[in-house]
Write an enzyme that holds these catalytic residues in place. Sequence first.
Site, PDB file in Angstrom:
ATOM      1  N   GLY A  17       0.742  -1.154  -0.016  1.00  0.00           N
ATOM      2  CA  GLY A  17       0.057   0.024   0.023  1.00  0.00           C
ATOM      3  C   GLY A  17       0.907   1.379   0.042  1.00  0.00           C
TER       4      GLY A  17
ATOM      5  CB  CYS B 186     -25.538 -10.150 -17.921  1.00  0.00           C
ATOM      6  SG  CYS B 186     -24.735  -9.806 -20.035  1.00  0.00           S
TER       7      CYS B 186
ATOM      8  CB  CYS C 118     -23.742 -14.076 -20.207  1.00  0.00           C
ATOM      9  SG  CYS C 118     -23.491 -13.190 -18.833  1.00  0.00           S
TER      10      CYS C 118
ATOM     11  CB  CYS D 123     -20.756  -9.142 -18.613  1.00  0.00           C
ATOM     12  SG  CYS D 123     -21.900 -10.332 -17.824  1.00  0.00           S
TER      13      CYS D 123
ATOM     14  CB  CYS E 111     -20.127 -11.441 -21.116  1.00  0.00           C
ATOM     15  SG  CYS E 111     -21.761 -11.063 -21.590  1.00  0.00           S
TER      16      CYS E 111
END
Lengths: 257, 224, 284
Positions: C32, C241, C244, C266, C272
Site C-alpha cells: 500500500g 446481464c 449471458c 457484463c 460474458c
Amino acid sequence: MTGPLLTVAGLTRLYGARVGCRDVSFELWPGEVMGIVGESGSGKTTLLNCLSARLEPSTGHVVYDTRDDGPIDIYAMSEPRRRLLMRTDWGIVHQNPRDGLRMGVSAGANVGERLMAVGARHYGEIRAQADEWLRKVEIEPERIDDLPLTFSGGMLQRLQIARNLVTHPRLVFMDEPTGGLDVSVQARLLDLLRRLVTDLGLAAIVVTHDLAVARLLAHRLMVMRRGEVVETGLTDQVLDDPHHPYTQLLVSSVLQP
Amino acid sequence: MIRVEALSKTYVLHTQGGIEIPVFADAEMSVDAGECVALHGPSGSGKSTLLRCLYGNCKPDGGAIRIRHGDDLVDIAAAAPRVVLDVRRRTLGYVSQFLRAIPRVPALDVVAEPLRALGLPVEAARARAGDLLARLRIPERLWTLAPATFSGGEQQRVNIARGFAANHPILLLDEPTASLDQKNREVVIELIAEAKAAGTALVGVFHDDEVREAVSTRIHLMQG
Amino acid sequence: MTTASGYNFAYLDEQTKRMIRRAILKAVAIPGYQVPFGSREMPLPYGWGTGGIQVTAAVIGPDDRLKVIDQGADDTTNAVSIRRFFARTAGVATTERTTAATVIQTRHRIPETPLTEGQILVYQVPIPEPLRWLEPRETETRRMHALADYGAMHVKLYEDIARYGRIATTYDYPVLVNDRYLMRPSPIPKFDNPKMDMSPALQLFGAGREKRIYAVPPYTKVRSLDFKDHPFAVQSWDRPCELCGATDSFLDEVVTDDRGGRMFVCSDTDHCGTRRDAAQEAAE
C-alpha cells in the site's frame, strides 16, 4: 491537588540573529485564561506558535500535563502523540477562520472531523454531536450541510470554535479570535467565548492587541514588547495600574468611544 | 479579616516624563468581622487607591495586605493571579463606582454571576439576583436587558446588587451611593446594616456625610 | 504478429527495468506504500496507461501470456493498442482469456473470473494519492501516511452520506491495506473492491505521470473504509446481464439505438463470452 496544566521555562525563539521571543517563563493552571498583549511584531504570535507545538523553540521547555501520563515536554513527544494531543486535548483558533476550517466540506463535517480523526466511526453519532455543537455556538442546525463558503465572518469564527471544542479540549490557543470582525459581531463572539470558557472550565491562551478583548476574556495578562515579557499580572490590575512604561503607553493609547 | 501592614504606593507616570505621585506610605489598617470602616480624607489622599489595593486591582510598592480567606491568610499584594481570583470569588466582594457592562449579558445575570461562580444553580442564583434588583427598585422589565443602555443610577444599582449578591465575608464599597436618590440611598444603608449584622467586614469610601455617619462603625482617616 | 526490431525486449532498456523492479520490490515489501520511481516517457500520452505499461514492461518475460482490459473489455482502443505494443516490442503471447493470462494489465476493472496464484494484475493509476483531495501539500500527505493519520479520510464519506443519504463514492473507493496504508485502488468500481482482499494474485499499481508504484502482495488484507451505521456495500442490479444472464457481475449500460433503446450487459467481455459459450455447449 493538581499542578499547572502548562509549564513554560526559559522559552526563546530566534530567527537567525533576530529575536522572536526571549526567555519566557510562566505557569498556566487548569481553567485559567491568559491574555498575551502587545503591538504587532512584539512576538505574541511567535510565542503562541511555540506554545502550541507549531514552532520549535530555540531553547527552553514547554511542558504539558497530559491526561494519561502527567507532565511531558511537548517537543520531546513523538509526533503522532503530539498530533493526537493537538486534536483532542487542545484547540487552536486561528485569526482567519479559513486557516482553521476546511472550506470545501460542510459545516457538519468540519465539526465532526476531529471526532473521526480520533476514531469515531458511527455516522449518526458524529452528526448528532455536530448538531449539538452548532447549536452551542449559535449556528442554526439547518445549516449543518452548508459549505462554510456561504457563512458570514462571525459564523465562520463560531464554526471554527465548534470544530475545536467538539473533543472537549482542556486548553485552547486563540490568535486574535475577534480580529477582522465588525464590532457588533465581535461582541457576540466575545460573549459566546466567555460563556464557553466559563461553562467548560477551559484553560486558554489568547493573543490579542485589543485590550478590551483581553479585559473581557483573560484572567491574567502578559504584556510583550520586542519579544520580551515586560509585565504580568491580574488582568484588571495590569490595565488599571500599569507599571511598565510600555504598558502605560499601551493603556493610554486606547481610544475611548 | 483584613490587616494592612506598612503599605506604600507611588504612581509613576512614564508617559509624562516619569513623574512620581506618592499616594501613601507605611499605611496601617485592620478590619474585623461585623465592622464597617469608612476611609475618610481630602480628595487625593488615596482612599480609592487603598480600596483598590485591598481588592488586588492596584499593586502596592511595599508592605502587605493580609486577608482572611477561609482558613488561610493571603497576602493580596504578593499572591499569584489565580489566588487573587479565588479570594475574590469566595471572600472579597467589591462595589466599584462604575459598572463595566458586558455586551449582551442581561442585568439579572450580571447580578447572578458571583453566585454562579460559587457553584449555585442558575435558578437559585437568578432568584437571589431578582430579590436584590427588586429591593433596589430596578423595574422587572429591565432585568433581561443588558445594562449598557441603562442610566447612570440604574447601572450603579445593578452594580450594588452584584456586589451584595454573594454575601462575601469581606465587602469593599467605592462611593456606592454617589449617583443615587434618597430612597435608593436608604436601601443601600439597609443592605450595609444587614451585612454588618451578618458579620461581614466592610471597608468603604462614602462621599455622602449622611451615609457615612449612618453606616460606619469607625473612621479611618487618611492624610492628603 | 511480427516483432519490431531495434527495440530492447519490452521497449524499456534493462537499467530502467531494473530500477522499476527495485521500486516494485519495495512496494511489495510495504503493501500500500507509494514508492517514487523515475517514470520514463512512453510512446503514448499520459492518462493512457504509461504507469501500467512501465510496470508490465518490467515484470513481463518471454514466456508470459498478456491480457489487457479497458473498463473490462479486451477490444477497446486502449486495450488493443497496449496489447499490440507488447506483442511487437516483446514478442509475447497475448490472450483475452483471464484464466490463460499470466499478466493482466487493467484500466478501471478487476476481471470477474477469480484470479489465481502466479497471476499478476497491473493497474493503470491516474492519481495515486488518496489524501490529495483533502490535503494539497505532498509533504503533509507523506507525513500523514507515515503517522497513519487517516481519520480525516472519513470526512469524504461523511459528506457523501450528508448529501445523498448513503456513501455515494462508487469508484476509486479508498481502502486500507494490511491494516496500515491508505490506498487508492485506481478508478475501479467499488464493486471490485472485495476482489482485492486476500487475492491469490499479485496486484501492482503504476502511475506514470505521478511517478508512483505501489502494490498489494498475494493474500493481503484490503479493507474498504466505512461507518458502523453505513457499512461498505457493493452495487447491485435488479436485472441480469441481457447477453449471458449473469446476476453477479458488474453491468454496463449500453445504448443500442437513438430512440432510447438500451441494454445492460457484463462489463467483463471475457466473462460474458465464456458464459455464453458454455451455455451454448450445454444446449448442444
